[in-house]
Design an enzyme around this catalytic site. Structure first.
Site, PDB file in Angstrom:
ATOM      1  N   LYS A  80      -8.486  -2.708   5.720  1.00 11.75           N
ATOM      2  CA  LYS A  80      -8.705  -3.211   4.359  1.00 11.75           C
ATOM      3  C   LYS A  80      -7.685  -4.276   3.999  1.00 11.75           C
ATOM      4  O   LYS A  80      -8.008  -5.283   3.353  1.00 11.75           O
ATOM      5  CB  LYS A  80      -8.655  -2.048   3.358  1.00 11.75           C
ATOM      6  CG  LYS A  80      -9.828  -1.083   3.477  1.00 11.75           C
ATOM      7  CD  LYS A  80      -9.893  -0.128   2.315  1.00 11.75           C
ATOM      8  CE  LYS A  80      -8.853   0.971   2.374  1.00 11.75           C
ATOM      9  NZ  LYS A  80      -9.181   1.996   3.363  1.00 11.75           N
ATOM     10  N   ARG A 137     -15.341  10.678   9.159  1.00 13.64           N
ATOM     11  CA  ARG A 137     -14.100  11.444   9.287  1.00 13.64           C
ATOM     12  C   ARG A 137     -14.169  12.706   8.439  1.00 13.64           C
ATOM     13  O   ARG A 137     -13.687  13.775   8.833  1.00 13.64           O
ATOM     14  CB  ARG A 137     -12.905  10.592   8.871  1.00 13.64           C
ATOM     15  CG  ARG A 137     -12.553   9.496   9.869  1.00 13.64           C
ATOM     16  CD  ARG A 137     -11.601   8.486   9.272  1.00 13.64           C
ATOM     17  NE  ARG A 137     -10.377   9.108   8.811  1.00 13.64           N
ATOM     18  CZ  ARG A 137      -9.558   8.559   7.921  1.00 13.64           C
ATOM     19  NH1 ARG A 137      -9.845   7.395   7.381  1.00 13.64           N
ATOM     20  NH2 ARG A 137      -8.452   9.188   7.574  1.00 13.64           N
ATOM     21  N   HIS A 192       0.843  -1.190   0.000  1.00 15.56           N
ATOM     22  CA  HIS A 192       0.000   0.000   0.000  1.00 15.56           C
ATOM     23  C   HIS A 192       0.879   1.241   0.000  1.00 15.56           C
ATOM     24  O   HIS A 192       1.848   1.333   0.759  1.00 15.56           O
ATOM     25  CB  HIS A 192      -0.910   0.046   1.229  1.00 15.56           C
ATOM     26  CG  HIS A 192      -1.759   1.272   1.290  1.00 15.56           C
ATOM     27  ND1 HIS A 192      -2.965   1.372   0.621  1.00 15.56           N
ATOM     28  CD2 HIS A 192      -1.560   2.477   1.884  1.00 15.56           C
ATOM     29  CE1 HIS A 192      -3.463   2.583   0.815  1.00 15.56           C
ATOM     30  NE2 HIS A 192      -2.638   3.268   1.581  1.00 15.56           N
ATOM     31  N   SER A 222      -7.810   2.647   8.964  1.00 17.73           N
ATOM     32  CA  SER A 222      -8.490   2.507   7.674  1.00 17.73           C
ATOM     33  C   SER A 222      -7.682   1.643   6.715  1.00 17.73           C
ATOM     34  O   SER A 222      -8.209   0.720   6.083  1.00 17.73           O
ATOM     35  CB  SER A 222      -8.718   3.898   7.071  1.00 17.73           C
ATOM     36  OG  SER A 222      -9.274   3.803   5.781  1.00 17.73           O
ATOM     37  N   ASP A 233     -15.361   0.474   6.943  1.00 23.39           N
ATOM     38  CA  ASP A 233     -14.380   1.532   6.688  1.00 23.39           C
ATOM     39  C   ASP A 233     -14.986   2.656   5.855  1.00 23.39           C
ATOM     40  O   ASP A 233     -14.696   3.833   6.090  1.00 23.39           O
ATOM     41  CB  ASP A 233     -13.151   0.960   5.987  1.00 23.39           C
ATOM     42  CG  ASP A 233     -12.136   2.044   5.658  1.00 23.39           C
ATOM     43  OD1 ASP A 233     -11.575   2.622   6.613  1.00 23.39           O
ATOM     44  OD2 ASP A 233     -11.922   2.327   4.469  1.00 23.39           O
TER      45      ASP A 233
END
Length: 367
Positions: A114, A95, A9, A110, A88
């Site tokens: 995932k 948020r 990521h 978050s 999420d």
């Protein structure tokens, strides 16, 4: 799954097309890569938007389709859905309206929620820092990296983070189809040196976490072999075909969307380039139609930049240092304005090292 499952990521940057190279590369090395990706956010591009430059390419895979495809070819690249970490999406909406989008604990939760939903054995995080990153300060980037590594490890997923430079664009291409074409070059070991180096470093970390290789040297050799043999490029071809895209794009990048207008940008003076600020270039791609200003906006995948200018580069007035790709004259002018804002002359600021730091479960090891 018979193969170990790993993913990567990135917190987002300008010209960051690493995922397009990394997912098929790792799959060609015997690792399963169920890569959940995102769309463009603010001035940063999104992997799904880049993939959708390929005619017919589907990113809206069902969970069953992801599982079947990963079993068959070892890789899938898809977007978040209601079946994967659905809470999420609701938390993100909260948020947004409560002003807590920049909260480090919530960002970390978050991202890791995932990734844990993918059932990974290993996760590598690419946390960007510098003026083009969401975390421009290296200290803040380290804080976020530590938080995510801690959460990943607590969930039983071997997790490592690299803190990497985003004080200049990554590679030369900025914009969806342009970045995809540059990624195709990187899959055979060509293209910009910084893109190849960062992809290689992340690939080595992933192979080690997957326990496919026992040492950095072995992992480096495996990555080099996958590119030189054509295995990595062939795996990308399989990925495109499996998700409904036209695999001919692999051998003929000219079939990607092409800009109507292209214009060179020349150096305005003799001297040394001091900075190439990624943020105005990423923002300009959005303004030129290559990103979304609001949900549902259509994207022109052809627009963007190719920037050869680099900090510390000596140039002469009139020397081409970038190109603008746009759909009309107004887009060309937007691109030219962005390049004038991004490229500054004078003594070069010391650039960040490409790899600023590394965070493991044993905490940060500076590089």
């Amino acid at each position: 799954f018979a193969m170990p499952r790993v993913d990567k990521h990135s917190t987002g940057g300008v010209g960051d097309k690493v995922s397009l190279v990394l997912a098929p590369l790792l799959a060609s090395c015997g690792v399963a890569v169920p890569m959940m990706s995102g769309r463009g956010l603010g001035h940063t591009g999104g992997t799904m938007d880049k993939l959708e430059s390929i005619a017919g390419f589907r990113t809206d895979l069902t969970l069953d389709e992801v599982q079947t495809q990963v079993r068959q070819i070892g890789v899938a690249m898809f977007g978040q859905s209601g079946a994967i970490a659905p809470a999420d999406g609701r938390l993100y909406a909260l948020r947004d309206v409560t002003g807590t989008v920049p909260s480090v604990p919530l960002i970390a939760a978050s991202i890791i929620s995932k990734k844990r939903a993918e059932g990974l054995d290993g996760l590598v995080l690419d946390v960007k820092t510098g003026r083009g990153a969401f975390m421009p300060d290296p200290a803040s980037a380290r804080t976020l990296a530590r938080a995510m590594v801690r959460l990943g490890e607590a969930g039983g997923c071997r997790t490592t983070a690299l803190i990497t430079a985003m004080d200049r664009p990554l590679g030369r291409a900025i914009g969806n189809a342009l970045e995809l074409e540059e990624a195709l070059q990187a899959l055979i070991g060509e293209g910009p040196a910084d893109l190849r180096e960062l992809t290689g470093r992340l690939a080595v970390e992933m192979l080690l976490l997957a326990k496919v290789c026992e040492s950095q040297e072995e992992a480096q050799l495996e990555v080099a072999r996958a590119m030189a043999s054509g295995r990595a490029l062939d795996k990308f071809r399989q990925l495109v075909e499996a998700q409904g895209g036209n695999p001919a794009v692999v051998d003929d990048p000219g079939s990607l969307p092409q800009a109507t207008e292209v214009e060179l940008f020349d150096a305005s003076e003799d001297g040394v380039i001091g900075t190439v600020d990624p943020r105005p270039l990423g923002q300009a791609v959005v303004e030129m139609g290559g990103g979304r200003r609001q949900l549902g906006d259509a994207i022109d995948h052809s627009v963007g930049f190719v920037v050869t200018a680099r900090p510390g580069m000596e140039v002469s007035a009139g020397q081409p240092v970038a190109s603008v790709f746009a759909r009309d004259a107004a887009g060309i002018e937007l691109g030219m304005q962005a390049l004038r804002a991004a490229i500054r002359y004078g003594p070069a600021e010391p650039p960040l090292p490409l790899i600023v730091g590394r965070v493991t479960s044993a905490d940060l090891v500076d590089r």
